[in-house]
Design an enzyme around this catalytic site. Structure first.
Site, short mmCIF file in Angstrom:
data_model
loop_
_atom_site.label_atom_id
_atom_site.label_comp_id
_atom_site.label_asym_id
_atom_site.label_seq_id
_atom_site.Cartn_x
_atom_site.Cartn_y
_atom_site.Cartn_z
N ASP A 1 40.67 23.32 20.22
CA ASP A 1 39.89 24.55 20.37
C ASP A 1 40.13 25.20 21.74
O ASP A 1 39.85 24.61 22.78
CB ASP A 1 38.41 24.16 20.20
N ASP B 1 33.71 32.23 14.82
CA ASP B 1 32.91 31.21 14.12
C ASP B 1 32.13 31.78 12.94
O ASP B 1 31.49 32.83 13.06
CB ASP B 1 31.91 30.58 15.09
C1 GLA Z 1 33.96 26.73 18.91
C2 GLA Z 1 34.61 26.52 17.55
C3 GLA Z 1 33.59 25.89 16.61
C4 GLA Z 1 33.11 24.57 17.19
C5 GLA Z 1 32.56 24.78 18.60
C6 GLA Z 1 32.25 23.46 19.30
O1 GLA Z 1 32.94 27.65 18.86
O2 GLA Z 1 35.09 27.72 17.03
O3 GLA Z 1 34.15 25.70 15.33
O4 GLA Z 1 34.19 23.67 17.22
O5 GLA Z 1 33.48 25.50 19.41
O6 GLA Z 1 31.87 23.62 20.61
#
Ligand code: GLA
Length: 501
Positions: A263, A323
């Site tokens: 990520d 997200d």
């Molecule tokens: C980001 C990602 C999510 C999750 C969070 C965890 O927002 O896009 O899917 O993994 O981080 O902190």
């Protein structure tokens, strides 16, 4: 000589007693999982002006304004990654020589933290390692169909721990989800602990023994996934893989990890978006160098047209969006916005419109059926995000509908495209390996609507011999030469058909 020494001691004492804010001040707040929330105030007082930087775990700021002095000061600081306009303001005062009292106001409440002097350099932004030159990472041969499994983030967030992961693995088997094709049990952010003296990443108190956990998950015939970031910290502020990429990949392999979600988040402090490809390539190479088959999931929110290079860095899937949230607007905005990415999905390499929210409680069962249908049409990874230990029969049936899953898992891996759209109704079509088509009639309005699919509009020349409704689990009766099929689609609902020859 002696005189000089006395003079320097005298000068040092004078500097110290002149109550100066200059210094590196640290607040370290322990969390229940054994890790810490950090804040570093690296301040320089020049007369009436305070300059310097502030770090709050994963966020780095530069002080832009200040008022006051040691007895009562206010500093305002701006995020250092340039793109984020976020600003923070802190008030504070110096007490004695080693206590900096910091006051933070949040939603009308003030908290007081006490910072102490820390060595210069502690908490500073790490030095930047330039990205490597680009090359093509060989295909790892994994994820020939879109990965299916479960991830902790959507439901559990920070509260995920060893016991919950084991419970979910048990439930995956018991509920029949494993038999329906779900295999990966993926731990998202917040498992990370500190590094040991040799720089090896360790799990935190919530995960006492990662190898034992992976043995347990494997003993169920399932696979275990983990999460990290190319930055110094993850999105949630935990330890990232920056500067330890190869070492972390080796650790994951030694633990028996089968899937990594990587990520971007914390990397933005050191790298520009243009450098993403090289940074993702670095971990792609590191995973391959371990010799263990590890599915590589890129999570950088669809920036830099990742679908064009995700496969080149060894990626098996790449997020195409920000997200997802457990609501109709978020799910449909993402799901119906995937048309342009269709040409890039293929066996081994998938567009990822984010994990499923099915069963998390803020959409109706009808809406969750739309979610499942849309993701399956899109050849999207089916990564459940609910608590599998506690599912209603309706949610279980949605997640395990094998006829729908078969559309997602079709071996040709052709992502659906939009065939038509009028007002709130859309028809999408997906070509299947055996020459059949999956056709989805989506009604985005909140009222029931009559919808008609003309075979010609979905690229089918003759009346299909066999039409199956995949949610009703029934064949649809058609007149021999009927050029179309009409049906009522519930508000926010879907009718999903398979047209066979
Ligand atoms: C980001 C990602 C999510 C999750 C969070 C965890 O927002 O896009 O899917 O993994 O981080 O902190």
């Amino acid at each position: 000589m002696k005189f000089l020494r006395i003079l320097s001691i005298f000068l040092l004492a004078a500097v110290c007693s002149a109550a100066d804010l200059t210094g590196n001040w640290a607040v370290k707040k322990p969390l229940l999982d054994g890790t810490y929330n950090w804040a570093y105030f690296n301040l320089k007082q020049e007369g009436p002006k305070i300059t310097g930087t502030i770090r709050t775990t994963q966020f780095y700021y530069k002080i832009t304004d200040s008022t006051g002095g040691p007895d009562d000061f206010t500093v305002t600081a701006s995020m250092m990654d340039g793109k984020n306009p976020r600003k923070v303001t802190y008030k504070g005062k110096l007490v004695g020589d080693d206590e900096l009292h910091i006051f933070t106001e949040r939603r009308g409440e003030t908290t007081e933290d006490i910072a102490h002097r820390a060595p210069e350099g502690e908490g500073a932004m790490p030095a930047r390692v330039d990205p490597p030159a680009l090359h093509k990472v060989p295909d790892n041969g994994l994820a020939k169909t879109p990965p299916m499994g479960w991830n902790s983030w959507n439901k559990f967030g920070h509260s995920i721990d060893d016991a919950a992961v084991r419970g979910v693995a048990d439930a995956m088997v018991k509920s029949g989800m494993k038999d329906a094709g779900y295999v990966y049990i993926n731990i998202d952010d917040t498992w990370e602990g500190e590094r040991d003296a040799k720089g090896n990443i360790q799990s935190n108190k919530k995960f006492p023994d990662m190898k034992a956990l992976s043995d347990y998950v494997h003993s169920k015939g399932l696979k275990l996934g983990i999460y990290s970031s190319p930055g110094p910290n993850t999105c949630a502020g935990y330890e990232g893989s920056y500067g330890h990429e190869e070492q972390d990949a080796r650790t994951y392999a030694a633990w028996g990890i089968d899937y990594l979600k990587y990520d971007w988040c914390g990397a933005r402090i050191l790298y520009s978006d243009e450098e993403m490809q090289a940074i993702y390539q670095k971990m792609g190479d590191a995973l391959q160098a371990t010799g263990r088959p590890i599915v590589y999931s890129l999570c950088q929110y669809g920036r830099q047209e990742v679908w064009k290079w995700g496969a080149d860095v060894g990626g098996n899937l790449w997020r195409t969006t920000g997200d997802i949230r457990d609501n109709w607007d978020s799910m449909t905005k993402i799901g119906f916005g995937q048309d342009e990415h269709a040409p890039y999905a293929k066996p081994g390499h998938w567009n990822d419109p984010d994990m499923l929210e099915i069963g998390n409680g803020h959409m109706s069962d009808t809406e969750y059926k739309t979610h499942m249908s849309l993701w399956s049409m899109l050849s999207a990874p089916l990564i459940a995000g609910n608590d599998l230990r506690d599912m209603t029969p309706a949610i279980h049936d949605i997640l395990t509908n094998r006829e729908v899953i078969a559309i997602d898992q079709d071996k040709d891996g052709k992502q659906a495209t939009r065939a038509s759209k009028s007002e709130d109704q859309e028809i999408w079509v997906k070509q299947l390996a055996d020459g059949a088509q999956a056709v989805a009639l989506f009604n985005r309005s909140d009222k029931d609507a009559k919808m008609t699919v003309k075979w010609a509009d979905v690229g089918v020349k003759e009346t299909p011999k066999h039409v199956r409704d995949l949610w009703e689990h029934k064949d649809v009766k058609l007149g021999k030469k009927s050029p179309e099929y009409s049906t009522t689609v519930p508000g926010h609902g879907v009718v999903l058909l398979r047209l066979g020859k």
